[in-house]
Design a protein around this motif. Structure first.
Motif, PDB file in Angstrom:
ATOM      1  N   ALA A 165       5.970  25.736 -23.335  1.00 37.90           N
ATOM      2  CA  ALA A 165       5.792  24.309 -23.651  1.00 37.90           C
ATOM      3  C   ALA A 165       7.061  23.527 -23.369  1.00 37.90           C
ATOM      4  CB  ALA A 165       5.381  24.152 -25.113  1.00 37.90           C
ATOM      5  N   ALA A 166       8.215  24.117 -23.695  1.00 36.23           N
ATOM      6  CA  ALA A 166       9.493  23.455 -23.407  1.00 36.23           C
ATOM      7  C   ALA A 166       9.703  23.318 -21.906  1.00 36.23           C
ATOM      8  CB  ALA A 166      10.636  24.256 -24.034  1.00 36.23           C
ATOM      9  N   PHE A 167       9.309  24.349 -21.173  1.00 37.90           N
ATOM     10  CA  PHE A 167       9.403  24.277 -19.713  1.00 37.90           C
ATOM     11  C   PHE A 167       8.509  23.168 -19.163  1.00 37.90           C
ATOM     12  CE2 PHE A 167       7.494  25.382 -15.623  1.00 37.90           C
ATOM     13  CZ  PHE A 167       8.619  25.394 -14.816  1.00 37.90           C
ATOM     14  N   VAL A 168       7.272  23.080 -19.670  1.00 35.55           N
ATOM     15  CA  VAL A 168       6.338  22.054 -19.207  1.00 35.55           C
ATOM     16  C   VAL A 168       6.900  20.660 -19.466  1.00 35.55           C
ATOM     17  CG1 VAL A 168       4.094  20.982 -19.671  1.00 35.55           C
ATOM     18  CG2 VAL A 168       4.257  23.449 -19.353  1.00 35.55           C
ATOM     19  N   THR A 169       7.394  20.434 -20.675  1.00 34.76           N
ATOM     20  CA  THR A 169       7.953  19.121 -21.007  1.00 34.76           C
ATOM     21  C   THR A 169       9.128  18.784 -20.102  1.00 34.76           C
ATOM     22  OG1 THR A 169       7.315  19.347 -23.332  1.00 34.76           O
ATOM     23  CG2 THR A 169       9.020  17.742 -22.828  1.00 34.76           C
ATOM     24  N   THR A 170      10.012  19.750 -19.927  1.00 36.00           N
ATOM     25  CA  THR A 170      11.210  19.514 -19.112  1.00 36.00           C
ATOM     26  C   THR A 170      10.851  19.262 -17.656  1.00 36.00           C
ATOM     27  OG1 THR A 170      12.487  20.930 -20.601  1.00 36.00           O
ATOM     28  CG2 THR A 170      13.439  20.472 -18.439  1.00 36.00           C
ATOM     29  N   MET A 171       9.952  20.075 -17.103  1.00 36.96           N
ATOM     30  CA  MET A 171       9.567  19.897 -15.702  1.00 36.96           C
ATOM     31  C   MET A 171       8.818  18.583 -15.506  1.00 36.96           C
ATOM     32  SD  MET A 171       9.782  21.049 -12.626  1.00 36.96           S
ATOM     33  CE  MET A 171      10.382  22.734 -12.833  1.00 36.96           C
ATOM     34  N   GLU A 172       7.915  18.251 -16.420  1.00 37.40           N
ATOM     35  CA  GLU A 172       7.185  16.979 -16.307  1.00 37.40           C
ATOM     36  C   GLU A 172       8.147  15.798 -16.349  1.00 37.40           C
ATOM     37  OE1 GLU A 172       2.680  17.671 -18.050  1.00 37.40           O
ATOM     38  OE2 GLU A 172       4.244  16.936 -19.408  1.00 37.40           O
ATOM     39  N   ASN A 173       9.060  15.810 -17.303  1.00 33.88           N
ATOM     40  CA  ASN A 173       9.999  14.693 -17.435  1.00 33.88           C
ATOM     41  C   ASN A 173      10.926  14.616 -16.231  1.00 33.88           C
ATOM     42  OD1 ASN A 173       8.785  14.346 -19.883  1.00 33.88           O
ATOM     43  ND2 ASN A 173      10.569  14.804 -21.136  1.00 33.88           N
ATOM     44  N   GLY A 174      11.381  15.773 -15.751  1.00 34.77           N
ATOM     45  CA  GLY A 174      12.264  15.775 -14.595  1.00 34.77           C
ATOM     46  C   GLY A 174      11.576  15.272 -13.343  1.00 34.77           C
ATOM     47  N   LEU A 175      10.355  15.730 -13.111  1.00 30.15           N
ATOM     48  CA  LEU A 175       9.603  15.260 -11.947  1.00 30.15           C
ATOM     49  C   LEU A 175       9.343  13.756 -12.041  1.00 30.15           C
ATOM     50  CD1 LEU A 175       6.972  18.127 -11.445  1.00 30.15           C
ATOM     51  CD2 LEU A 175       8.991  17.649 -10.058  1.00 30.15           C
ATOM     52  N   THR A 176       9.064  13.285 -13.249  1.00 31.01           N
ATOM     53  CA  THR A 176       8.828  11.849 -13.440  1.00 31.01           C
ATOM     54  C   THR A 176      10.068  11.044 -13.086  1.00 31.01           C
ATOM     55  OG1 THR A 176       7.177  12.255 -15.156  1.00 31.01           O
ATOM     56  CG2 THR A 176       8.206  10.079 -15.125  1.00 31.01           C
ATOM     57  N   LEU A 177      11.256  11.544 -13.462  1.00 30.74           N
ATOM     58  CA  LEU A 177      12.494  10.854 -13.099  1.00 30.74           C
ATOM     59  C   LEU A 177      12.675  10.791 -11.584  1.00 30.74           C
ATOM     60  CD1 LEU A 177      15.064  12.199 -15.718  1.00 30.74           C
ATOM     61  CD2 LEU A 177      14.018   9.937 -15.631  1.00 30.74           C
ATOM     62  N   LEU A 178      12.194  11.790 -10.886  1.00 28.64           N
ATOM     63  CA  LEU A 178      12.294  11.803  -9.428  1.00 28.64           C
ATOM     64  C   LEU A 178      11.171  11.001  -8.775  1.00 28.64           C
ATOM     65  CD1 LEU A 178      13.123  15.595  -8.902  1.00 28.64           C
ATOM     66  CD2 LEU A 178      14.729  13.676  -8.933  1.00 28.64           C
ATOM     67  N   GLY A 179      10.184  10.603  -9.576  1.00 28.39           N
ATOM     68  CA  GLY A 179       9.041   9.900  -9.004  1.00 28.39           C
ATOM     69  C   GLY A 179       8.065  10.831  -8.330  1.00 28.39           C
ATOM     70  N   ILE A 180       8.180  12.144  -8.593  1.00 23.99           N
ATOM     71  CA  ILE A 180       7.276  13.129  -8.011  1.00 23.99           C
ATOM     72  C   ILE A 180       6.048  13.264  -8.898  1.00 23.99           C
ATOM     73  CG2 ILE A 180       6.993  15.594  -7.484  1.00 23.99           C
ATOM     74  CD1 ILE A 180       9.870  15.655  -6.549  1.00 23.99           C
ATOM     75  N   ARG A 214       0.842  -1.204   0.000  1.00 18.19           N
ATOM     76  CA  ARG A 214       0.000   0.000   0.000  1.00 18.19           C
ATOM     77  C   ARG A 214       0.875   1.251   0.000  1.00 18.19           C
ATOM     78  NH1 ARG A 214      -1.897   3.925   3.248  1.00 18.19           N
ATOM     79  NH2 ARG A 214      -0.654   3.192   5.032  1.00 18.19           N
ATOM     80  N   ILE A 215       1.908   1.249   0.832  1.00 18.19           N
ATOM     81  CA  ILE A 215       2.798   2.409   0.914  1.00 18.19           C
ATOM     82  C   ILE A 215       3.617   2.552  -0.361  1.00 18.19           C
ATOM     83  CG2 ILE A 215       4.772   3.385   2.150  1.00 18.19           C
ATOM     84  CD1 ILE A 215       3.625   2.058   4.696  1.00 18.19           C
ATOM     85  N   PHE A 216       4.139   1.444  -0.873  1.00 19.49           N
ATOM     86  CA  PHE A 216       4.887   1.503  -2.134  1.00 19.49           C
ATOM     87  C   PHE A 216       4.005   2.044  -3.250  1.00 19.49           C
ATOM     88  CE2 PHE A 216       7.757  -2.092  -0.491  1.00 19.49           C
ATOM     89  CZ  PHE A 216       8.769  -1.201  -0.169  1.00 19.49           C
ATOM     90  N   GLY A 217       2.731   1.673  -3.243  1.00 21.27           N
ATOM     91  CA  GLY A 217       1.807   2.173  -4.252  1.00 21.27           C
ATOM     92  C   GLY A 217       1.653   3.685  -4.167  1.00 21.27           C
ATOM     93  N   LEU A 218       1.551   4.218  -2.953  1.00 22.95           N
ATOM     94  CA  LEU A 218       1.471   5.667  -2.771  1.00 22.95           C
ATOM     95  C   LEU A 218       2.722   6.354  -3.313  1.00 22.95           C
ATOM     96  CD1 LEU A 218       0.006   6.014   0.843  1.00 22.95           C
ATOM     97  CD2 LEU A 218      -1.103   6.720  -1.284  1.00 22.95           C
ATOM     98  N   LEU A 219       3.856   5.684  -3.187  1.00 21.05           N
ATOM     99  CA  LEU A 219       5.121   6.256  -3.637  1.00 21.05           C
ATOM    100  C   LEU A 219       5.367   6.054  -5.124  1.00 21.05           C
ATOM    101  CD1 LEU A 219       7.416   5.130  -0.664  1.00 21.05           C
ATOM    102  CD2 LEU A 219       6.376   7.378  -1.028  1.00 21.05           C
ATOM    103  N   GLY A 220       4.451   5.364  -5.798  1.00 25.69           N
ATOM    104  CA  GLY A 220       4.618   5.133  -7.227  1.00 25.69           C
ATOM    105  C   GLY A 220       5.661   4.086  -7.555  1.00 25.69           C
TER     106      GLY A 220
END
Length: 561
Positions: A540-555, A253-259
């Protein structure tokens, strides 16, 4: 681009007579000083017998000629640096790549074709997951994503201790209280604390728990054929199975919350048999030896220390289980390398275990490495699940959720913000550094927090959604914005973060990027202003970069806040 610049600098040094000199290509301390800088003149001054500044002047001229239309300026600076500013066309092309690249923007190929297994998380059943395990879970997931971004296939695994002293302590207390069907991880956690305290305070309890520990190994070893077990032992086996099941439900359950998801879940009970077989073989080969009734590896021959693999009572230690786990992983999946992520407290343990593994199974030993992270600490000091003053992972997450739920009516957004706050505070620390978690600071929107990054992203998405014009990189102003120059650094930031197993590099970059976006947003009229199409492309470039970066962090990436 960095490789192109490096090749040009190398060619220039060869022509100057300093082709063997090592030099750096780096980012200037401030964006105003250009996109790249090199210390090649400083590095070659001794070899050439000339002043660094004179070399820098000549080198700047040579690079300007060789790089041609790729650069707008190449200038000597300071005592002997050379600053390089890319041409507007080059910058615009990078912004277009970011704006249109989607999830592929920033991906690399350094580990293409590699299969890499990453072990992390590793909470032990029969104890509640404490906040220290969040460090391994959060860092391990981000490192796994960074490795995937380099082109590798990542196999995630977690390893839990379902037999051993901590299990005996929990089951001893449950049996003492007449519990046959534990209903929650909290109930089992309290039993563990009860048994652990009794173990230290009562010689009678200590003897009973030690005996139960040996018995559990025997009973669990016969779980595939329980017909020969006595009624009492079958009841013990059922209690053990139910306790593990309840514990794992809470962990998942906790791992699921953490993605986080795991491809493999290993337990001590899986590794005991192959571990003992490896120990027996190592004893025959003289790699391990008997000492006072125990079996040990004498690491002093490699500058390490002695570790026990089988106790004088005949029970395997964590070291033996780690050996068995190495063999079990090899049987379950083909891999090119294996990374084990644990807290710094286990550095000494793994130094010896991996040294022994390399002696026993050289191929496995050479491809296995240990990566240590720091500890998550409270102002009251280090947590102890034995003493009962532990803050559990569930409690900390719930504390954050209570605050974010009061600020966000949407429960999904509240959860995304809470998890983002937690992960940012953990991942911003350099590898091996401890984290002092401050719940209030973690939820701030003023900077240096996960919600700060998430809010900057939501704001940029809103700007694009509210505009009637489409992003257009053909409408670029003559001079590049500093936001553009920072956006171009994202792919190299990801490459460095993966190479050094350092997610904090991405955290620092995204925090700087969010600040630069906020400054751009405050100072530039985007909708209805000059160069609107290009400014929207930057958004748009900022959005793509921030989305991809956050995804790498698991945020998590929220759609609104």
């Amino acid at each position: 681009m960095e490789e192109t610049l490096r090749a040009s600098v190398k060619e220039a040094l060869i022509s100057l007579g300093a082709g063997e000199v090592d030099f750096a290509i780096e980012w200037p301390a401030t964006l105003a000083n250009g996109d790249f800088a090199t210390n090649a003149a400083l590095a070659s001054a001794k070899v050439l017998g000339r002043s660094p500044r004179d070399i820098a002047d000549e080198l700047a001229s040579m690079l300007k000629d060789s790089l041609g239309e790729l650069v707008s300026t190449v200038e000597a600076a300071g005592p002997g640096f050379v600053n390089i500013t890319l041409a507007r066309a080059v910058v615009t092309k990078q912004i277009a790549s970011a704006a249109d690249g989607g999830a592929n923007w920033g991906l690399g190929t350094a580990n293409a074709g590699q299969r890499i297994m990453v072990e992390y998380g590793n909470p032990n059943p029969f104890k509640e997951m404490h906040i220290g395990h969040l460090m391994g879970a959060v860092i391990g997931e981000s490192i796994s994503r960074l490795i995937e971004a380099s082109g590798a296939t990542v196999l995630r695994d977690t390893f839990g201790g379902d037999v051993g002293p901590q299990v005996a302590k929990a089951l001893w207390a449950l049996r003492l209280d007449g519990v046959t069907e534990p209903a929650s991880a909290q109930e089992i956690g309290k039993a563990y604390m009860q048994g652990s305290n009794a173990y230290e305070e009562s010689e009678e309890a200590k003897a009973e728990i030690d005996a139960l520990n040996v018995r559990i190994y025997d009973v669990v070893g016969k779980q595939d054929d329980p017909a020969g077990l006595s009624e009492e032992d079958r009841a013990l086996l059922h209690l053990w199975q139910r306790g593990r099941e309840v514990s794992m439900e809470e962990f998942n359950r906790i791992f699921g919350l953490l993605g986080t998801r795991f491809d493999y879940t290993f337990f001590d009970s899986d590794t005991t048999k192959p571990g003992l077989e490896a120990v027996a073989s190592a004893v025959e080969k003289g790699i391990l030896e008997e000492s006072e009734g125990a079996i040990v590896y004498k690491g002093e021959k490699k500058g390490l220390h002695t570790l026990v693999f089988v106790t004088s009572r005949g029970t395997p230690t964590y070291e033996t289980k780690d050996l068995g786990l190495a063999y079990l992983k090899e049987m379950r999946a083909e891999t090119d390398s294996v990374i084990i992520i644990t807290a710094v407290e286990q550095i000494g343990h793994f130094n010896v275990v991996l040294a022994a593994l390399e002696d026993i199974a050289p191929v496995l030993g050479k491809k296995t490495s240990h990566l240590a992270h720091g500890l998550l600490q409270l102002t009251t000091g280090k947590m102890s699940s034995r003493k009962g003053n532990v803050i559990t992972a569930s409690e900390l997450i719930q504390e954050l959720l209570t605050v974010t739920a009061a600020r966000n009516a949407d429960p999904l957004v509240a959860e995304q913000v809470a998890i983002g706050a937690l992960k940012y505070m953990i991942l911003r620390a350099a590898p091996g550094s401890n984290v002092a978690f401050d719940p209030e600071k973690s939820l701030s929107l003023e900077g240096d927090s996960g919600p700060y990054l998430q809010y900057a992203l939501v704001r940029a998405k809103s700007v694009i959604a509210q505009s009637e014009m489409k992003p257009d990189t053909s409408d670029a102003p003559e001079a590049a914005f500093e936001l553009e120059r920072l956006l171009m650094r994202y792919p190299e930031t990801v490459r460095r973060a993966e190479a050094f197993r350092a997610p904090h590099t991405v955290v620092q970059y995204l925090t700087q990027l969010a600040g630069e976006w906020n400054s751009f947003y405050a100072n530039e009229r985007i909708r209805g202003g000059e160069y609107e199409g290009y400014k929207l492309a930057l958004a748009a470039a900022f959005v793509t970069t921030m989305e991809n970066g956050l995804t790498l962090l698991g945020i998590p990436v929220p759609e609104k806040m």
